[in-house]
Design an enzyme around this catalytic site. Structure first.
Site, PDB file in Angstrom:
ATOM      1  N   CYS A 112      -3.523  -0.108   8.991  1.00  0.00           N
ATOM      2  CA  CYS A 112      -2.850  -1.411   9.049  1.00  0.00           C
ATOM      3  C   CYS A 112      -1.532  -1.221   9.796  1.00  0.00           C
ATOM      4  O   CYS A 112      -0.903  -0.181   9.689  1.00  0.00           O
ATOM      5  CB  CYS A 112      -2.503  -1.913   7.652  1.00  0.00           C
ATOM      6  SG  CYS A 112      -3.918  -2.257   6.599  1.00  0.00           S
TER       7      CYS A 112
ATOM      8  N   ASP B  51     -20.090 -12.746  23.193  1.00  0.00           N
ATOM      9  CA  ASP B  51     -19.282 -12.120  22.134  1.00  0.00           C
ATOM     10  C   ASP B  51     -19.229 -10.624  22.416  1.00  0.00           C
ATOM     11  O   ASP B  51     -19.810  -9.824  21.683  1.00  0.00           O
ATOM     12  CB  ASP B  51     -19.934 -12.418  20.763  1.00  0.00           C
ATOM     13  CG  ASP B  51     -19.122 -11.878  19.596  1.00  0.00           C
ATOM     14  OD1 ASP B  51     -18.015 -11.340  19.818  1.00  0.00           O
ATOM     15  OD2 ASP B  51     -19.609 -11.989  18.448  1.00  0.00           O
TER      16      ASP B  51
ATOM     17  N   CYS C 189       0.832  -1.200   0.000  1.00  0.00           N
ATOM     18  CA  CYS C 189       0.000   0.000   0.000  1.00  0.00           C
ATOM     19  C   CYS C 189       0.869   1.253   0.000  1.00  0.00           C
ATOM     20  O   CYS C 189       1.747   1.400   0.848  1.00  0.00           O
ATOM     21  CB  CYS C 189      -0.894  -0.002   1.243  1.00  0.00           C
ATOM     22  SG  CYS C 189      -1.803   1.528   1.448  1.00  0.00           S
TER      23      CYS C 189
ATOM     24  N   CYS D  49      -8.143   1.476  -0.724  1.00  0.00           N
ATOM     25  CA  CYS D  49      -7.668   0.852   0.511  1.00  0.00           C
ATOM     26  C   CYS D  49      -7.580  -0.634   0.227  1.00  0.00           C
ATOM     27  O   CYS D  49      -8.572  -1.261  -0.145  1.00  0.00           O
ATOM     28  CB  CYS D  49      -8.654   1.133   1.643  1.00  0.00           C
ATOM     29  SG  CYS D  49      -8.344   0.133   3.105  1.00  0.00           S
TER      30      CYS D  49
ATOM     31  N   CYS E 122     -12.936 -10.166  20.570  1.00  0.00           N
ATOM     32  CA  CYS E 122     -12.096  -9.393  19.642  1.00  0.00           C
ATOM     33  C   CYS E 122     -10.923  -8.764  20.383  1.00  0.00           C
ATOM     34  O   CYS E 122     -10.180  -7.980  19.806  1.00  0.00           O
ATOM     35  CB  CYS E 122     -12.927  -8.328  18.935  1.00  0.00           C
ATOM     36  SG  CYS E 122     -13.778  -7.236  20.070  1.00  0.00           S
TER      37      CYS E 122
ATOM     38  N   GLN F 284     -20.259  -8.328  11.308  1.00  0.00           N
ATOM     39  CA  GLN F 284     -18.832  -8.621  11.147  1.00  0.00           C
ATOM     40  C   GLN F 284     -18.340  -8.119   9.795  1.00  0.00           C
ATOM     41  O   GLN F 284     -19.045  -8.240   8.792  1.00  0.00           O
ATOM     42  CB  GLN F 284     -18.597 -10.133  11.252  1.00  0.00           C
ATOM     43  CG  GLN F 284     -18.926 -10.727  12.608  1.00  0.00           C
ATOM     44  CD  GLN F 284     -17.847 -10.451  13.654  1.00  0.00           C
ATOM     45  OE1 GLN F 284     -16.817  -9.823  13.376  1.00  0.00           O
ATOM     46  NE2 GLN F 284     -18.085 -10.892  14.873  1.00  0.00           N
TER      47      GLN F 284
HETATM   48  N1  SAH Z   1     -22.429 -11.619  18.124  1.00  0.00           N
HETATM   49  C1  SAH Z   1     -22.635 -10.558  17.172  1.00  0.00           C
HETATM   50  C2  SAH Z   1     -22.203  -9.185  17.669  1.00  0.00           C
HETATM   51  C3  SAH Z   1     -20.878  -9.066  18.384  1.00  0.00           C
HETATM   52  S1  SAH Z   1     -20.271  -7.431  18.589  1.00  0.00           S
HETATM   53  C4  SAH Z   1     -21.954 -10.876  15.861  1.00  0.00           C
HETATM   54  O1  SAH Z   1     -21.109 -11.768  15.774  1.00  0.00           O
HETATM   55  O2  SAH Z   1     -22.295 -10.240  14.858  1.00  0.00           O
HETATM   56  C5  SAH Z   1     -20.737  -7.000  20.195  1.00  0.00           C
HETATM   57  C6  SAH Z   1     -22.161  -6.556  20.337  1.00  0.00           C
HETATM   58  O3  SAH Z   1     -22.385  -6.252  21.717  1.00  0.00           O
HETATM   59  C7  SAH Z   1     -22.527  -5.285  19.579  1.00  0.00           C
HETATM   60  O4  SAH Z   1     -23.667  -5.556  18.779  1.00  0.00           O
HETATM   61  C8  SAH Z   1     -22.849  -4.266  20.684  1.00  0.00           C
HETATM   62  O5  SAH Z   1     -23.902  -3.379  20.325  1.00  0.00           O
HETATM   63  C9  SAH Z   1     -23.279  -5.148  21.822  1.00  0.00           C
HETATM   64  N2  SAH Z   1     -23.121  -4.644  23.199  1.00  0.00           N
HETATM   65  C10 SAH Z   1     -22.200  -3.806  23.695  1.00  0.00           C
HETATM   66  N3  SAH Z   1     -22.330  -3.687  25.036  1.00  0.00           N
HETATM   67  C11 SAH Z   1     -23.350  -4.498  25.405  1.00  0.00           C
HETATM   68  C12 SAH Z   1     -23.944  -4.840  26.679  1.00  0.00           C
HETATM   69  N4  SAH Z   1     -23.501  -4.329  27.804  1.00  0.00           N
HETATM   70  N5  SAH Z   1     -24.954  -5.735  26.675  1.00  0.00           N
HETATM   71  C13 SAH Z   1     -25.406  -6.282  25.513  1.00  0.00           C
HETATM   72  N6  SAH Z   1     -24.877  -5.992  24.313  1.00  0.00           N
HETATM   73  C14 SAH Z   1     -23.868  -5.112  24.245  1.00  0.00           C
END
Ligand code: SAH
Length: 453
Positions: free
Chosen positions: A83, A383, A74, A161, A410, A285
Site C-alpha cells: 500500500c 480491457d 497497518c 494484511c 488499469c 478482478q
Molecule cells: N475483462 C476481464 C479481464 C481483464 S485483465 C475482466 O474484467 O475480468 C486483461 C486480460 O487480458 C487478462 O486476462 C490477460 O490474460 C489478457 N491479455 C493480455 N494480453 C493480451 C493480448 N495481447 N490479447 C488478448 N488478451 C490479452
C-alpha cells in the site's frame, strides 16, 4: 545540476504526489521525491539521492500536517510497500486519484476538455481483496510467509494484511503452519532449491467458496497427503486445494503445471446475477464489490438495445462478455490465456447464455482476422493489461469504426495514450470514470466511453 547536495537537510513544501505516492517538493525547479510527504505539508527532509533531473529525500520532521493526513492502521505499512496511501485519508486518496487521472489525460492524452468524473470509491475501503498470493521464505529454520521487504528479495512474515479478506489471511497462516509442521522447505530463490514458493488463496465472495494453491518448485512435495488431510480437517468448508508447479527461475508466480489435490478444479463466484467459475491461472478482478460498480458503468457506456454485435477484447474468463450478452444480439470475446477461454465457455454454458463466442489469441491478431472475415462490432470493449492496447488493435478499431468504444483500463497513462490515438482516428472521448478498485494503493481503474465522430 541539482541546487543541493546529498545529505543536506532542507525545509520544503510538498506540492504534489507522484504515481508511487511520494510527495514532490521543488527546489529552484528541481524536483525531489519524498515518501510519505503530502501536498501542502511543510517539512524538513534529508536529501538521500541526486539524479540528473530529480532527486530523492527522506521525511525528517513535519512542521505542518495536511488536514488529509491519517494514521496508517497497518503495523507493517512502511516495511511492506504493498500500500502507498495509508497515510492519506480515504477522501484524500479519492481526490488524489481524480487529479492524477485528469493530469494524465491532459499531459499524455492532450485531452484538455475531457470530462473526468469524481472517483467512485468504497464505503469500507479495507479487507476488499478476494485473492492473496504470498511468497514463502525461511527464517531461523521456520517458514515465513508475507511480502518482500521494499526493493529487496527478503521475505518478511505477515500475520494479517488489512486489505485482504480476513479469511484469506487465516488460510495463509494455517497453510504456513501445516507445511512447517510437515517439514516442507521454502523455496530459495538464489540457490533455486527448496519446495514451497507461494501460497495463494482465492475466495468467492458471494459463494463463500475457497481455493488454496500451493505453488511449488518440483512436482513432489514431502508429506503431501498429510498436509491435504490437515487442511481439510481444519477448514471443513474448503472447496479446492491445488498444487501448481513452477520449475523456473522467475518472479512470475504461477507455473505451467496445475494439479488438483483435493476437491474442485475451480471455485465459483457471482457478479450481479451471473455465476463465474474461476481456474487458478485465470484472471479475475480482485475487488468484487467494485467490480460490480465497474461493470455496471461498462454496461451503461455500451448503451445496448439488444440489436448490437459486441466485441470484448482481453475478455479473461468472459466476465464483461457475459455481463453484456443479455443486452446484445451477439458478443465475441478474445483472450490470450487458453484456460481463461475454457472458463469463459463454461461460464456461458453455466448461465445458459448462447449468444457469445470466444477465441484464444492476441486481441491484436484475432480481431483484425475477424474484421477480414466480415465480423464487425457496433460496440467494442477493451480491457487490456497495464501496457494498454497494441497499436495494431487500435488501427483495426479505426478501420472497423464501431459506433461506441468502451475502454476499461488499469493504467491511466496508457489509457490517455490510446485515447489520443482514437481521438486522432475518428473518435470523441465522452467521459472518463475512475473507479477505486484498489483503496490504500496508488492504483486506479478507469472506464471511458468514446463515440464515433
Ligand atoms: N475483462 C476481464 C479481464 C481483464 S485483465 C475482466 O474484467 O475480468 C486483461 C486480460 O487480458 C487478462 O486476462 C490477460 O490474460 C489478457 N491479455 C493480455 N494480453 C493480451 C493480448 N495481447 N490479447 C488478448 N488478451 C490479452
Amino acid at each position: 545540476m541539482a541546487p543541493i547536495q546529498k545529505n543536506d537537510y532542507i525545509d520544503v513544501v510538498f506540492e504534489d504526489l507522484t504515481h508511487e505516492g511520494s510527495g514532490v517538493a521543488k527546489i529552484d525547479g528541481y524536483p525531489i521525491f519524498v515518501p510519505y510527504g503530502l501536498p501542502g505539508e511543510k517539512a524538513k527532509i534529508k536529501v538521500t539521492k541526486l539524479n540528473k533531473g530529480y532527486g530523492f529525500g527522506r521525511l525528517m520532521e513535519l512542521y505542518e500536517e495536511s488536514p488529509d493526513r491519517a494514521e496508517p492502521p497497518c503495523p507493517i505499512y512502511k516495511q511492506c510497500g504493498g500500500c502507498q496511501l495509508q497515510h492519506l485519508s480515504y477522501e484524500g486518496q479519492l481526490k488524489a486519484k481524480e487529479k492524477m487521472v485528469r493530469e494524465l489525460m491532459t499531459r499524455i492524452g492532450k485531452l484538455e476538455e475531457v470530462n473526468v468524473l469524481p472517483v467512485l470509491g468504497m464505503n469500507e475501503p479495507w479487507n476488499y481483496r478476494n485473492k492473496a498470493q504470498v511468497p514463502v521464505g525461511e527464517m531461523e529454520g521456520g517458514l515465513v510467509a508475507g511480502f518482500y521487504a521494499k526493493r529487496s528479495h527478503e521475505i518478511i512474515d505477515m500475520d494479517e494484511c488489512l486489505i485482504q479478506f480476513t479469511e484469506n489471511d487465516e488460510m495463509v497462516r494455517l497453510v504456513k503452519g501445516i507445511c512447517e509442521k510437515h517439514g516442507v522447505k521454502a523455496y530459495n530463490e538464489k540457490q533455486h532449491k527448496g519446495t514451497l514458493r507461494h501460497i495463494m488463496v482465492r475466495t468467492g465472495q458471494m459463494t463463500g467458496e475457497l481455493m488454496i494453491v500451493l505453488v511449488t518448485r518440483t512436482p513432489d512435495m514431502p508429506n503431501r497427503r498429510k498436509i491435504i488431510e490437515e487442511i481439510v480437517e481444519a477448514v471443513p468448508n474448503i472447496t479446492s486445494i491445488i498444487q501448481n508447479v513452477n520449475t523456473k527461475r522467475t518472479n512470475v508466480i504461477l507455473g505451467d503445471q496445475t494439479i488438483t489435490l483435493w476437491g474442485a478444479d475451480v471455485i465459483s463466484d457471482y457478479i450481479g446475477d451471473i455465476k463465474f467459475e474461476i481456474s487458478p491461472r485465470s484472471f479475475y478482478q480482485v475487488n468484487p464489490i467494485q467490480t460490480k460498480v465497474l461493470y455496471d458503468k461498462t454496461l451503461e457506456y455500451a448503451d445496448l438495445s439488444g440489436h448490437e454485435t459486441v466485441i470484448d477484447a482481453y475478455c479473461g474468463i468472459g466476465t464483461i462478455s457475459l455481463f453484456l450478452a443479455k443486452k446484445a444480439k451477439k458478443v465475441y470475446g478474445v483472450e490470450i490465456v487458453p484456460e481463461a477461454i475454457e472458463d469463459a465457455r463454461k461460464n456461458a454454458a453455466l448461465n445458459e447464455i448462447t449468444n457469445v463466442e470466444f477465441e484464444v489469441g492476441e486481441a491484436e491478431t484475432v480481431i483484425p482476422n475477424w474484421y477480414k472475415q466480415g465480423i464487425t462490432a457496433d460496440t467494442l470493449v477493451v480491457d487490456p493489461p497495464r501496457k494498454g492496447c497494441d497499436e495494431n488493435l487500435l488501427k483495426t478499431i479505426a478501420a472497423m469504426k464501431p459506433k461506441k468504444v468502451v475502454y476499461v483500463s488499469c493504467n491511466p497513462a496508457t489509457l490517455a495514450r490510446d485515447l489520443r490515438y482514437l481521438e486522432d482516428n475518428g473518435y470523441k472521448t465522452v467521459e472518463v470514470q475512475p473507479v477505486d478498485m484498489f483503496p490504500q494503493t496508488m492504483h486506479v481503474e478507469c472506464v471511458s466511453q468514446l463515440i464515433l465522430k
